[in-house]
Design a protein around this motif. Structure first.
Motif, PDB file in Angstrom:
ATOM      1  N   SER C  17       0.751  -1.451  -0.252  1.00 58.32           N
ATOM      2  CA  SER C  17      -0.054   0.015   0.171  1.00 58.32           C
ATOM      3  C   SER C  17       0.661   1.048  -0.153  1.00 58.32           C
ATOM      4  CB  SER C  17      -0.889   0.266   1.438  1.00 58.32           C
ATOM      5  OG  SER C  17      -0.410  -0.013   2.039  1.00 58.32           O
ATOM      6  N   GLY C  21       0.426   3.835  -2.441  1.00 56.32           N
ATOM      7  CA  GLY C  21       0.206   5.030  -2.619  1.00 56.32           C
ATOM      8  C   GLY C  21       1.599   6.203  -3.559  1.00 56.32           C
ATOM      9  N   TYR C  39       2.374  10.686   0.984  1.00 55.41           N
ATOM     10  CA  TYR C  39       1.056  10.008   0.832  1.00 55.41           C
ATOM     11  C   TYR C  39       1.214   8.444   0.672  1.00 55.41           C
ATOM     12  CZ  TYR C  39      -0.099  13.849  -1.851  1.00 55.41           C
ATOM     13  OH  TYR C  39      -0.252  15.363  -2.680  1.00 55.41           O
ATOM     14  N   ALA C  43      -1.351   6.356   3.205  1.00 62.12           N
ATOM     15  CA  ALA C  43      -2.336   4.817   2.554  1.00 62.12           C
ATOM     16  C   ALA C  43      -1.087   3.391   3.812  1.00 62.12           C
ATOM     17  CB  ALA C  43      -1.881   3.873   1.921  1.00 62.12           C
ATOM     18  N   CYS C  46      -2.818   3.349   7.466  1.00 61.15           N
ATOM     19  CA  CYS C  46      -4.116   2.858   7.090  1.00 61.15           C
ATOM     20  C   CYS C  46      -3.908   1.367   6.980  1.00 61.15           C
ATOM     21  CB  CYS C  46      -5.140   3.234   5.354  1.00 61.15           C
ATOM     22  SG  CYS C  46      -5.519   5.464   5.795  1.00 61.15           S
ATOM     23  N   ALA C 171      -6.189  -0.645   3.904  1.00 59.58           N
ATOM     24  CA  ALA C 171      -5.180  -0.695   2.582  1.00 59.58           C
ATOM     25  C   ALA C 171      -6.332   0.238   1.722  1.00 59.58           C
ATOM     26  CB  ALA C 171      -4.964  -1.223   2.081  1.00 59.58           C
ATOM     27  N   GLY C 174      -7.592   3.621   2.360  1.00 57.36           N
ATOM     28  CA  GLY C 174      -6.207   5.043   2.282  1.00 57.36           C
ATOM     29  C   GLY C 174      -6.212   4.986   0.903  1.00 57.36           C
ATOM     30  N   LEU C 175      -6.151   4.110  -0.466  1.00 55.85           N
ATOM     31  CA  LEU C 175      -5.755   4.672  -1.467  1.00 55.85           C
ATOM     32  C   LEU C 175      -7.008   5.090  -2.203  1.00 55.85           C
ATOM     33  CD1 LEU C 175      -4.078   1.083  -2.131  1.00 55.85           C
ATOM     34  CD2 LEU C 175      -2.939   2.912  -2.148  1.00 55.85           C
ATOM     35  N   ILE C 178      -6.449   8.408  -1.550  1.00 55.58           N
ATOM     36  CA  ILE C 178      -5.375   9.542  -2.006  1.00 55.58           C
ATOM     37  C   ILE C 178      -5.903  10.195  -3.295  1.00 55.58           C
ATOM     38  CG2 ILE C 178      -3.001   9.382  -2.609  1.00 55.58           C
ATOM     39  CD1 ILE C 178      -2.429   7.138  -0.931  1.00 55.58           C
TER      40      ILE C 178
END
Lengths: 267, 442, 485
Positions: C17, C21, C39, C43, C46, C171, C174-175, C178
């Motif tokens: 991740s 990211g 970034y 990720a 997360c 993950a 989170g991604l 972004i």
């Protein structure tokens, strides 16, 4: 230049015998040469002012007069300083006894964290200057009266000295010095930490003290020197440049450096 | 106002002044005496430790030629290991006695004591030492092999001056005749004192065999515990300090945390032991006596020390550095991690080392979670073992020896202290060097 | 899946991740709000945070599912004499671990084990693998163990799925968040700040842990033992047949007496040493003597304890004991109040001197000058001006030393003796709170007996006493510092 100083000295010596007479005094702090060949005669019942730019050695020289410099390890004093004709740096002289005779007041008021009474009684107690409690009470009262603060504190002698205002604190410190019955009072910029009103009070007091003591005052302020002193010594870079009647120094200085300082060009 | 002093010459020192000066000198002497007593005590401690402890690094050994009789060790003669293992250490003991008998006869030593008494001068650990060697290498059976065996602690004490003939007379462990016999052997070079590596590398031994006890396993225990403490307390301590010093808002919660940390630094160490016992062992069922648990307990104990010194180090970095970074557009977090923290690192490390040194010398809390002297008999073989298998630490081992009330163990306790102090001195020297080397005046 | 494999799985997902990211913003032509690595870090956070939170929650919940139902089934018949249900539960867990370990090593097959399994053979198999059980395995206990293992394995499987699932979901979320305009740095820093805050909060947690762990067992103790006896009784006489007398007063007396002796040694020496070092000593003497004195505080207490036991105690006995140099017989044992107290005093010298030294140095020089200017000698200045001004701070230093003395353990364990009584003779042995804590908790008594639990009550009392002293001392010192700042 040397001639000029000696000349000035001769003028001052003629009238009265000196209280303190310093000749060829040199002070070294480690490697630094702080005071260079200074000669001064201090008259009794006179206020003598030491003036000069910061770091000129005036405070250092003042501290030589009651051997306060002894408390600094790296400080070395040579030359002669006589108090009533006796060498104060003689091996037989106990600095403790000397300091009872030559009292000192400091730049920042430094009352001990004790009651006002205990502050004043401190000197008499350590020197054993009284027999009864009543004696001590008298000494304390007289000292406070002479320092012109009796009326302000007589009702709270048990209050801590640290609780007073700056001007009052400084007068307590003067009273404290007076209480040991000194001949000479040394004052190291006694008003520099005070406001103008307190300064005026202390200056007035200094003028009154002249009646009983020789007063030597180090000051930053030329006006103050002009107001309170009869004699003025100008120090510059460890040298005593000029020493004469105050009026003379401020109206008709002999040395160009003195003139520059008084007119504000160096300092 | 009294004006007495004004009339007096400065040269005349008054009676009053003399008295005051005498009191001054007296006062000064009290101060000197105080410093003197402190330093004298330090010297006494150092002298005691060195004089009583160095003996532990030397041990008396006996060199013997022992005939490993097949008839005793492997009756069937087929070198079957399983068979041979059935011969216990009792089977090996007579071989030593016989070896002594032969030695006495060969070297013509005149003594009235019997072979069995001769063998008593050897450590009780000798038969098992023989057995291990034979089982390791069965081919030795039938040969005469030279063995270097530990002498009994009484004999060791005799050679070190701890045991004298007088106190041997009413001692049931050793007789004067045996001491005479030892004297003869010393003259022959059969018995001699040598450097004893076993003390530094070995494990504790039962209270019957002080000569066989070593501090090595406890040293590994201390070491693994220190690693746990370092890995936990340094990051957590630094994180907590950064928060408190750089980010925490000035409110009552922060105040409570600060007072709390100052108090924790002064909480008796044994209280942390009770905490460890109640929480880690009774509630969370972590294994007893494990260096990992010891490390956890000592981490909690060391954290306040590290936090206090780390905060001092962070405080010493002038605000101008932070302003400079912020002025360039760095976030507060970046200014701390890029500029403040690296500048404070030497101070943080110094504080951490001092905290670790404190933890290394700690005993009481570890006793409560079961890290007692005799608990481990072997070196841990894996990392997991080093962290989880029951073990002791150096101070606890020293305490165990001190409890056994035997001069031979006292000697080992002092020797253990020397080793412990070597570690502590090294750590503290490192801290001082770090401080000197990287000290920055702003 | 083994724990290591789960950890590895989470690590792989987290790393992936991070890379993704970074990659997601790397190609864009738009201006990024933060550096690319932020970034990636976002990720990663997360991905990692959900499984950590989940795992901690699991640690709290799991006992209700695994050990809870099992320990409810433990019958009194299974509890051996002198044992307790919690000990049996611990045995079950140990046995279960052994069986699972042996299964993993291929020594036995757990699924093949049943009611008919020969437990002696099983014990031997486990013993051969180095998993030794002291007692014979009880069939009833073994049945519970099997149940436990089943529950444990189910729990473990569910947990594995949950952890990995949470990691992947985290993950992905989170991604998804972004994009170039996303304030990644701020988000990462918020999390970091939370971590820092949690670390600071650990201090509170420790204190809470100390108080609660001791409070809990103290309540247990007071349920088994009369509180009147503990607080007001005059005898300390534990015995393991019950009806022990467990009073804190005689221990408190010993603690306070020994501490008083220690302070009587440390306070005058420490204060005079501090005065000499700060007011008289030359710079070179100070730079040598101060660190040397501080060495005394760095020496582990076990060293002092041994010194008291082996050197100083016998030394005192040589003078005051039977047939001693003074011809008096005042001392029967090398261990005594004086032995421990004086040695502890030596240890405390630097505690008093260092702090006093700091405090004396904080007294402004102007006060000294004022005194010298009036013609006071140095000692008069110190006695009449410096010390009175420094007094509050010095009192604080002494209180801290006192708290140290009260909580000191190893010196008294080795040097003070084990007799609880009220004696005023400093040459007799006494015992203290800390020594009793050590002896009650390192003995082999039953944990749930009052004789063992009393140690927690003693510990709590010790904590309260020292905490009180510390708080007062710290407050005094703090106030004093502010006065001259």
């Amino acid at each position: 230049m040397k001639d000029q100083i000696t000349h000035g000295l001769e003028n001052s010596v003629t009238s009265t015998p000196s209280k303190i007479s310093a000749t060829q005094v040199n002070v070294h702090y480690g490697d630094a040469h702080a005071i260079k060949d200074v000669n001064v005669e201090i008259a009794p019942n006179t206020v003598t002012a030491f003036i000069g730019p910061s770091g000129c050695g005036k405070s250092t020289f003042l501290r030589c007069l009651n051997r306060m410099n002894d408390t600094i390890d790296i400080c070395r004093v040579t030359g002669n300083i006589l108090l009533d004709g006796e060498d104060i740096y003689d091996r037989k002289v106990d600095p403790v006894q000397l300091r009872a005779k030559v009292g000192m007041v400091f730049q920042k008021p430094n009352p001990f964290p004790k009651s006002i009474y205990d502050n004043i009684a401190y000197g008499p107690r350590i020197h054993g200057l009284f027999k009864t409690k009543a004696d001590l009470d008298t000494i304390v009262e007289n000292a406070l009266r002479r320092a012109a603060i009796w009326d302000e504190v007589k009702d709270r002698l048990d209050a801590p000295g640290t609780g007073l205002s700056g001007g009052q604190q400084q007068r307590i410190c003067i009273a404290r010095a007076i209480a040991t019955a000194p001949d000479v009072l040394l004052m190291d910029e006694p008003c520099s930490a005070l406001d103008p009103i307190a300064t005026a009070q202390v200056e007035e007091l200094i003028d009154e003290l002249r009646e009983n003591y020789s007063v030597v005052i180090v000051t930053h302020s030329m006006q103050q020197a002009a107001r309170v002193s009869q004699k003025t010594a100008f120090f510059h870079l460890g040298n005593l440049v000029e020493y004469d009647d105050t009026t003379k120094i401020f109206t008709n200085p002999r040395d160009p450096r003195t003139e520059s300082y008084i007119t504000g060009r160096i300092g | 106002m009294t004006q007495t002093s004004a009339k007096q010459s400065l040269f005349a020192v008054t009676y009053h002044t003399k008295r005051r000066n005498a009191s001054e000198r007296r006062f000064r002497r009290y101060g000197q005496a105080a410093i003197g007593i402190g330093l004298l005590m330090l010297l006494t401690l150092a002298y005691t430790i060195v004089s009583k402890g160095t003996g532990a690094f030397q041990q008396t050994f006996v060199t013997l030629n022992i005939e490993l009789l097949e008839s005793k060790l492997d009756k069937k003669g087929n070198r079957d290991l399983e068979e041979m293992k059935k011969v216990s250490t009792f089977g090996y003991a007579p071989l030593i006695a016989t070896a002594f008998e032969n030695l006495a006869a060969e070297r013509e030593i005149k003594t009235k004591i019997k072979a069995k008494e001769m063998a008593q001068i050897i450590s009780k650990s000798a038969p098992s030492q023989l057995r291990d060697r034979v089982l390791d290498n069965p081919a030795l059976i039938g040969q005469t092999v030279e063995f270097t065996l530990l002498a009994n602690s009484w004999i060791d004490g005799y050679l070190k001056g701890r045991v004298t003939r007088e106190n041997a007379q009413n001692n049931k462990n050793i007789s004067v005749q045996q001491l005479d016999f030892v004297d003869e052997l010393v003259a022959l070079g059969v018995v001699e004192k040598r450097f004893n590596i076993g003390f530094i590398t070995g494990a504790d031994a039962s209270d019957q065999r002080p000569e066989d006890a070593g501090i090595g396993v406890a040293m590994i225990g201390s070491l693994s515990m220190m690693i746990v403490v370092l890995l936990l307390s340094l990051p957590i301590g630094v994180a907590a300090s950064i928060y408190l010093e750089e980010f925490a808002p000035k409110n009552w919660i922060t105040d409570v945390i600060e007072v709390n940390i100052a108090n924790l630094a002064a909480v008796p160490s044994i209280v942390f032991g009770i905490l460890g016992l109640a929480i880690f062992i009774n509630t969370m069922h972590f294994p007893q006596s494990a260096p990992l648990v010891g490390g956890l307990v000592l981490t909690l104990m060391t954290l306040p020390t590290i936090i206090i010194s780390t905060r001092a180090a962070l405080k010493a970095v002038p605000p101008s550095i932070r302003s400079a970074a912020l002025g360039l557009g760095a976030s507060q977090m970046q200014s701390v991690f890029h500029h403040v923290l690296p500048l404070a690192a030497p101070g943080i490390l110094t504080g951490t080392i001092i905290g670790l040194a404190q933890a290394l010398g700690e005993t009481a809390p570890l006793l409560l979670i079961g890290m007692i002297g005799y608990i481990a008999t072997n070196m841990p073989e894996t990392v997991t073992d080093a962290l989880l298998a029951p073990n002791s630490v150096m101070p606890a081992q020293i305490y165990e020896w001190a409890k056994r009330a035997d001069p031979a163990f006292y000697e080992r306790a002092w020797g253990g202290i020397i080793i412990l102090l070597v570690f502590l001195i090294t750590m503290n020297t490192l801290a001082v060097v770090l401080r000197r080397r990287f000290e920055r005046r702003w | 899946m083994s724990n290591l494999a789960i950890l590895l799985g989470i690590a792989i997902i987290a790393t992936a991740s991070y890379v993704l990211g970074r990659y997601k913003v790397a190609g864009t032509s738009q201006t990024l709000h933060s550096l690319p690595r932020y970034y990636g870090l976002f990720a990663l956070i997360c991905a990692v945070v959900p499984p950590i939170v989940l795992f901690l929650a699991w640690l709290g919940i799991a006992p209700f599912f695994t050990s809870g139902p099992i320990s409810a089934q433990i019958t009194p018949a299974m509890i051996p004499e002198g044992g307790s249900a919690s000990l049996v539960m611990a045995d079950i867990q140990r046995l279960a671990n052994g069986v699972m370990q042996a299964t993993r090593a291929g020594l036995i097959d757990f699924s093949a084990l049943g009611d008919t399994t020969n437990l002696d053979v099983l014990g031997e198999t486990l013993a051969a693998a180095g998993l030794i059980f002291g007692t014979k395995i009880d069939p009833a206990v073994f049945a519970l163990t099997q149940d436990y293992i089943v529950r444990y394995e189910i729990g473990h499987d569910v947990m594995t799925l949950l952890l990995l699932g949470a990691t992947i979901l985290g993950a992905l979320w989170g991604l998804y968040q972004i994009r170039p305009s996303f304030w990644a740095r701020n988000a990462v820093e918020r999390v970091l700040r939370l971590v820092l805050m949690l670390a600071a909060g650990l201090a509170i947690l420790t204190t809470v842990g100390i108080v609660f762990s001791m409070l809990f067992e103290t309540v247990n103790f007071l349920r088994l033992h009369a509180w009147q006896d503990f607080f007001f009784g005059l005898n300390w006489a534990p015995n393991f047949h019950g009806d022990s007398e467990l009073a804190i007063l005689p221990l408190l007396w010993g603690t306070l007496y020994i501490s008083a002796v220690a302070l009587a040694v440390a306070v005058p020496i420490g204060i005079f040493a501090a005065i000499y070092l700060s007011e008289y000593a030359t710079k070179s003497l100070r730079s040598i003597a101060k660190p040397l004195l501080e060495v005394l505080a760095g020496i582990p207490t076990i060293v002092y304890g041994l010194f008291a036991l082996v050197v100083f105690g016998p030394f005192l006995k040589d003078w005051f004991g039977d047939g001693g140099f003074l011809g008096v017989n005042w001392m029967s044992d090398a261990r005594s109040v004086a032995t421990a107290g004086i040695v502890m005093g030596i240890m405390l010298i630097p505690f008093v001197s260092s702090l006093s030294d700091d405090i004396i140095n904080a007294v402004p020089q102007s006060l000294r000058d004022g005194s010298y200017g009036l013609g006071a000698t140095q000692s008069e200045t110190i006695k009449r001006v410096v010390l009175p001004a420094a007094l509050p701070g010095i009192v604080g230093a002494i209180l801290l030393a006192a708290s140290r003395a009260i909580g000191e353990t190893m010196i008294v364990v080795l040097g003070a003796g084990a007799i609880a009584r009220f004696t005023a003779n400093p040459l007799e042995a006494l015992t203290t709170i800390t020594t009793r804590i050590v002896s009650q908790l390192t003995g082999d008594g039953d944990f749930n007996s009052p004789e063992t639990l009393v140690a927690f009550a003693l510990g709590l009392s010790l904590f309260v006493i020292t905490l009180g002293l510390n708080i007062i001392a710290l407050m005094i010192v703090r106030k004093y510092r502010e006065q001259y700042e």
